[in-house]
Motif scaffolding. Structure first.
Motif, PDB file in Angstrom:
ATOM      1  N   TRP A  91       0.830  -1.197   0.000  1.00  0.00           N
ATOM      2  CA  TRP A  91       0.000   0.000   0.000  1.00  0.00           C
ATOM      3  C   TRP A  91       0.865   1.247   0.000  1.00  0.00           C
ATOM      4  CZ3 TRP A  91      -4.994  -0.140  -1.011  1.00  0.00           C
ATOM      5  CH2 TRP A  91      -5.698  -1.310  -0.763  1.00  0.00           C
ATOM      6  N   GLU A  92       0.468   2.238  -0.794  1.00  0.00           N
ATOM      7  CA  GLU A  92       1.100   3.557  -0.823  1.00  0.00           C
ATOM      8  C   GLU A  92       0.029   4.592  -0.487  1.00  0.00           C
ATOM      9  OE1 GLU A  92       4.166   4.769  -1.300  1.00  0.00           O
ATOM     10  OE2 GLU A  92       5.139   2.848  -1.710  1.00  0.00           O
ATOM     11  N   TYR A  93       0.446   5.678   0.126  1.00  0.00           N
ATOM     12  CA  TYR A  93      -0.471   6.733   0.555  1.00  0.00           C
ATOM     13  C   TYR A  93       0.027   8.073   0.039  1.00  0.00           C
ATOM     14  CZ  TYR A  93      -1.976   3.083   3.732  1.00  0.00           C
ATOM     15  OH  TYR A  93      -2.435   1.898   4.243  1.00  0.00           O
ATOM     16  N   GLY A  94      -0.888   8.922  -0.422  1.00  0.00           N
ATOM     17  CA  GLY A  94      -0.518  10.255  -0.884  1.00  0.00           C
ATOM     18  C   GLY A  94      -1.524  10.798  -1.872  1.00  0.00           C
ATOM     19  N   GLY A  95      -1.047  11.689  -2.744  1.00  0.00           N
ATOM     20  CA  GLY A  95      -1.881  12.228  -3.813  1.00  0.00           C
ATOM     21  C   GLY A  95      -1.926  11.241  -4.962  1.00  0.00           C
ATOM     22  N   VAL A  96      -2.848  11.447  -5.878  1.00  0.00           N
ATOM     23  CA  VAL A  96      -2.982  10.513  -6.998  1.00  0.00           C
ATOM     24  C   VAL A  96      -3.001  11.298  -8.306  1.00  0.00           C
ATOM     25  CG1 VAL A  96      -5.519  10.446  -6.961  1.00  0.00           C
ATOM     26  CG2 VAL A  96      -4.265   8.504  -7.855  1.00  0.00           C
ATOM     27  N   SER A  97      -2.420  10.691  -9.337  1.00  0.00           N
ATOM     28  CA  SER A  97      -2.482  11.292 -10.673  1.00  0.00           C
ATOM     29  C   SER A  97      -2.845  10.206 -11.677  1.00  0.00           C
ATOM     30  CB  SER A  97      -1.160  11.951 -11.054  1.00  0.00           C
ATOM     31  OG  SER A  97      -0.149  10.979 -11.219  1.00  0.00           O
ATOM     32  N   LYS A  98      -3.425  10.638 -12.777  1.00  0.00           N
ATOM     33  CA  LYS A  98      -3.851   9.734 -13.840  1.00  0.00           C
ATOM     34  C   LYS A  98      -3.196  10.235 -15.125  1.00  0.00           C
ATOM     35  CE  LYS A  98      -8.206   8.492 -16.094  1.00  0.00           C
ATOM     36  NZ  LYS A  98      -9.660   8.662 -16.024  1.00  0.00           N
ATOM     37  N   SER A  99      -2.530   9.343 -15.848  1.00  0.00           N
ATOM     38  CA  SER A  99      -1.854   9.737 -17.081  1.00  0.00           C
ATOM     39  C   SER A  99      -1.929   8.595 -18.089  1.00  0.00           C
ATOM     40  CB  SER A  99      -0.399  10.108 -16.791  1.00  0.00           C
ATOM     41  OG  SER A  99       0.284   8.997 -16.241  1.00  0.00           O
ATOM     42  N   LEU A 100      -1.490   8.869 -19.297  1.00  0.00           N
ATOM     43  CA  LEU A 100      -1.470   7.851 -20.346  1.00  0.00           C
ATOM     44  C   LEU A 100      -0.087   7.209 -20.397  1.00  0.00           C
ATOM     45  CD1 LEU A 100      -3.372   9.687 -23.212  1.00  0.00           C
ATOM     46  CD2 LEU A 100      -4.192   7.767 -21.847  1.00  0.00           C
ATOM     47  N   ASP A 101      -0.052   5.873 -20.579  1.00  0.00           N
ATOM     48  CA  ASP A 101       1.223   5.200 -20.750  1.00  0.00           C
ATOM     49  C   ASP A 101       1.576   5.128 -22.236  1.00  0.00           C
ATOM     50  OD1 ASP A 101      -0.295   3.133 -21.825  1.00  0.00           O
ATOM     51  OD2 ASP A 101      -0.002   1.775 -20.145  1.00  0.00           O
ATOM     52  N   LYS A 102       2.618   4.400 -22.583  1.00  0.00           N
ATOM     53  CA  LYS A 102       3.090   4.311 -23.969  1.00  0.00           C
ATOM     54  C   LYS A 102       2.045   3.717 -24.903  1.00  0.00           C
ATOM     55  CE  LYS A 102       7.861   3.813 -22.525  1.00  0.00           C
ATOM     56  NZ  LYS A 102       9.007   2.912 -22.438  1.00  0.00           N
ATOM     57  N   GLU A 103       1.168   2.890 -24.369  1.00  0.00           N
ATOM     58  CA  GLU A 103       0.131   2.238 -25.177  1.00  0.00           C
ATOM     59  C   GLU A 103      -1.194   2.993 -25.131  1.00  0.00           C
ATOM     60  OE1 GLU A 103       0.034  -1.661 -23.521  1.00  0.00           O
ATOM     61  OE2 GLU A 103       2.042  -2.149 -24.228  1.00  0.00           O
ATOM     62  N   CYS A 104      -1.150   4.220 -24.655  1.00  0.00           N
ATOM     63  CA  CYS A 104      -2.343   5.076 -24.530  1.00  0.00           C
ATOM     64  C   CYS A 104      -3.407   4.484 -23.609  1.00  0.00           C
ATOM     65  CB  CYS A 104      -2.926   5.416 -25.906  1.00  0.00           C
ATOM     66  SG  CYS A 104      -1.849   6.476 -26.865  1.00  0.00           S
ATOM     67  N   LYS A 105      -2.959   3.771 -22.593  1.00  0.00           N
ATOM     68  CA  LYS A 105      -3.852   3.270 -21.551  1.00  0.00           C
ATOM     69  C   LYS A 105      -3.618   4.120 -20.313  1.00  0.00           C
ATOM     70  CE  LYS A 105      -3.748  -1.511 -23.126  1.00  0.00           C
ATOM     71  NZ  LYS A 105      -3.319  -2.871 -22.788  1.00  0.00           N
ATOM     72  N   TYR A 106      -4.681   4.349 -19.561  1.00  0.00           N
ATOM     73  CA  TYR A 106      -4.533   5.144 -18.347  1.00  0.00           C
ATOM     74  C   TYR A 106      -3.759   4.372 -17.297  1.00  0.00           C
ATOM     75  CZ  TYR A 106      -7.629   8.811 -19.954  1.00  0.00           C
ATOM     76  OH  TYR A 106      -8.175   9.859 -20.647  1.00  0.00           O
ATOM     77  N   GLN A 107      -2.902   5.087 -16.595  1.00  0.00           N
ATOM     78  CA  GLN A 107      -2.209   4.535 -15.444  1.00  0.00           C
ATOM     79  C   GLN A 107      -2.397   5.500 -14.284  1.00  0.00           C
ATOM     80  OE1 GLN A 107       1.867   4.294 -16.775  1.00  0.00           O
ATOM     81  NE2 GLN A 107       2.381   6.277 -15.898  1.00  0.00           N
ATOM     82  N   TYR A 108      -2.376   4.963 -13.089  1.00  0.00           N
ATOM     83  CA  TYR A 108      -2.554   5.767 -11.887  1.00  0.00           C
ATOM     84  C   TYR A 108      -1.267   5.699 -11.069  1.00  0.00           C
ATOM     85  CZ  TYR A 108      -7.495   5.819 -12.989  1.00  0.00           C
ATOM     86  OH  TYR A 108      -8.706   6.014 -13.609  1.00  0.00           O
ATOM     87  N   ASN A 109      -0.868   6.828 -10.537  1.00  0.00           N
ATOM     88  CA  ASN A 109       0.330   6.906  -9.716  1.00  0.00           C
ATOM     89  C   ASN A 109      -0.003   7.575  -8.397  1.00  0.00           C
ATOM     90  OD1 ASN A 109       1.182   7.136 -12.700  1.00  0.00           O
ATOM     91  ND2 ASN A 109       3.034   6.473 -11.673  1.00  0.00           N
ATOM     92  N   ILE A 110       0.674   7.129  -7.347  1.00  0.00           N
ATOM     93  CA  ILE A 110       0.556   7.759  -6.034  1.00  0.00           C
ATOM     94  C   ILE A 110       1.771   8.653  -5.834  1.00  0.00           C
ATOM     95  CG2 ILE A 110       0.765   7.313  -3.540  1.00  0.00           C
ATOM     96  CD1 ILE A 110      -2.014   6.768  -4.329  1.00  0.00           C
ATOM     97  N   HIS A 111       1.532   9.858  -5.360  1.00  0.00           N
ATOM     98  CA  HIS A 111       2.598  10.794  -5.024  1.00  0.00           C
ATOM     99  C   HIS A 111       2.689  10.823  -3.502  1.00  0.00           C
ATOM    100  CE1 HIS A 111       2.677  12.223  -9.189  1.00  0.00           C
ATOM    101  NE2 HIS A 111       1.385  11.956  -9.140  1.00  0.00           N
ATOM    102  N   PRO A 112       3.622  10.074  -2.934  1.00  0.00           N
ATOM    103  CA  PRO A 112       3.689   9.914  -1.479  1.00  0.00           C
ATOM    104  C   PRO A 112       3.787  11.235  -0.732  1.00  0.00           C
ATOM    105  CG  PRO A 112       5.115   8.357  -2.568  1.00  0.00           C
ATOM    106  CD  PRO A 112       4.651   9.319  -3.621  1.00  0.00           C
ATOM    107  N   VAL A 113       3.278  11.218   0.482  1.00  0.00           N
ATOM    108  CA  VAL A 113       3.273  12.411   1.322  1.00  0.00           C
ATOM    109  C   VAL A 113       4.617  12.631   2.009  1.00  0.00           C
ATOM    110  CG1 VAL A 113       0.800  12.459   1.710  1.00  0.00           C
ATOM    111  CG2 VAL A 113       2.230  11.090   3.207  1.00  0.00           C
ATOM    112  N   ILE A 114       5.534  11.680   1.870  1.00  0.00           N
ATOM    113  CA  ILE A 114       6.861  11.810   2.479  1.00  0.00           C
ATOM    114  C   ILE A 114       7.654  12.863   1.701  1.00  0.00           C
ATOM    115  CG2 ILE A 114       9.005  10.601   3.052  1.00  0.00           C
ATOM    116  CD1 ILE A 114       7.340   7.996   3.009  1.00  0.00           C
ATOM    117  N   LYS A 115       8.247  13.817   2.402  1.00  0.00           N
ATOM    118  CA  LYS A 115       9.030  14.864   1.742  1.00  0.00           C
ATOM    119  C   LYS A 115      10.265  14.256   1.076  1.00  0.00           C
ATOM    120  CE  LYS A 115       7.611  18.613   4.703  1.00  0.00           C
ATOM    121  NZ  LYS A 115       7.995  19.652   5.627  1.00  0.00           N
TER     122      LYS A 115
END
Length: 133
Positions: A16-40
């Motif tokens: 499990w990861e905790y933080g902000g979330v972003s949604k972007s396209l990968d190389k195959e134009c599929k959506y991927q989700y990433n967590i931006h951790p709250v750790i500085k």
């Protein structure tokens, strides 16, 4: 003001990861989700499994554990203890049971609810907790 935090399971190791979330396209134009951790100063933004993404409700259970969307909580309402899923429904966080067609009309943002809630697992790691309920 409540803390806006998400959680999701990493694709690479299942943790499990905790933080902000972003949604972007990968190389195959599929959506991927990433967590931006709250750790500085934490440069990695790991990819997560989209179906595990859940938001912090802004509340903690009776032991101080943060309650997230997708958690399974035990509720003590009218002396009936049963595990229920935390969901986002009609503009707020609600409790869902398979016994009911609609989620309980009970918002867990009611501060009086905390003494009655206990996080016992989540639907991704412990789905068996909801079986037979």
């Amino acid at each position: 003001m409540r803390e806006i935090v998400f959680r999701g399971k990493r694709l690479d190791n299942g943790k499990w990861e905790y933080g902000g979330v972003s949604k972007s396209l990968d190389k195959e134009c599929k959506y991927q989700y990433n967590i931006h951790p709250v750790i500085k100063d934490y440069g990695e933004c790991p990819r997560i499994e989209p179906n595990t993404l859940g938001q912090f409700t802004g509340l903690c259970d009776k032991n101080g554990k943060k309650i997230f969307e997708g958690d399974i909580v035990i509720c003590d309402f009218d002396y009936k203890i049963e595990p229920m899923e935390v969901i986002f429904y009609k503009g707020g966080f609600k409790l869902k049971s398979d016994k009911c067609k609609e989620p309980y009309d009970y918002s867990i943002h009611d501060d009086d609810a905390n003494p009655d809630l206990l996080v016992v697992g989540n639907i991704h790691d412990n789905p068996e907790l909801l079986e037979g309920v």
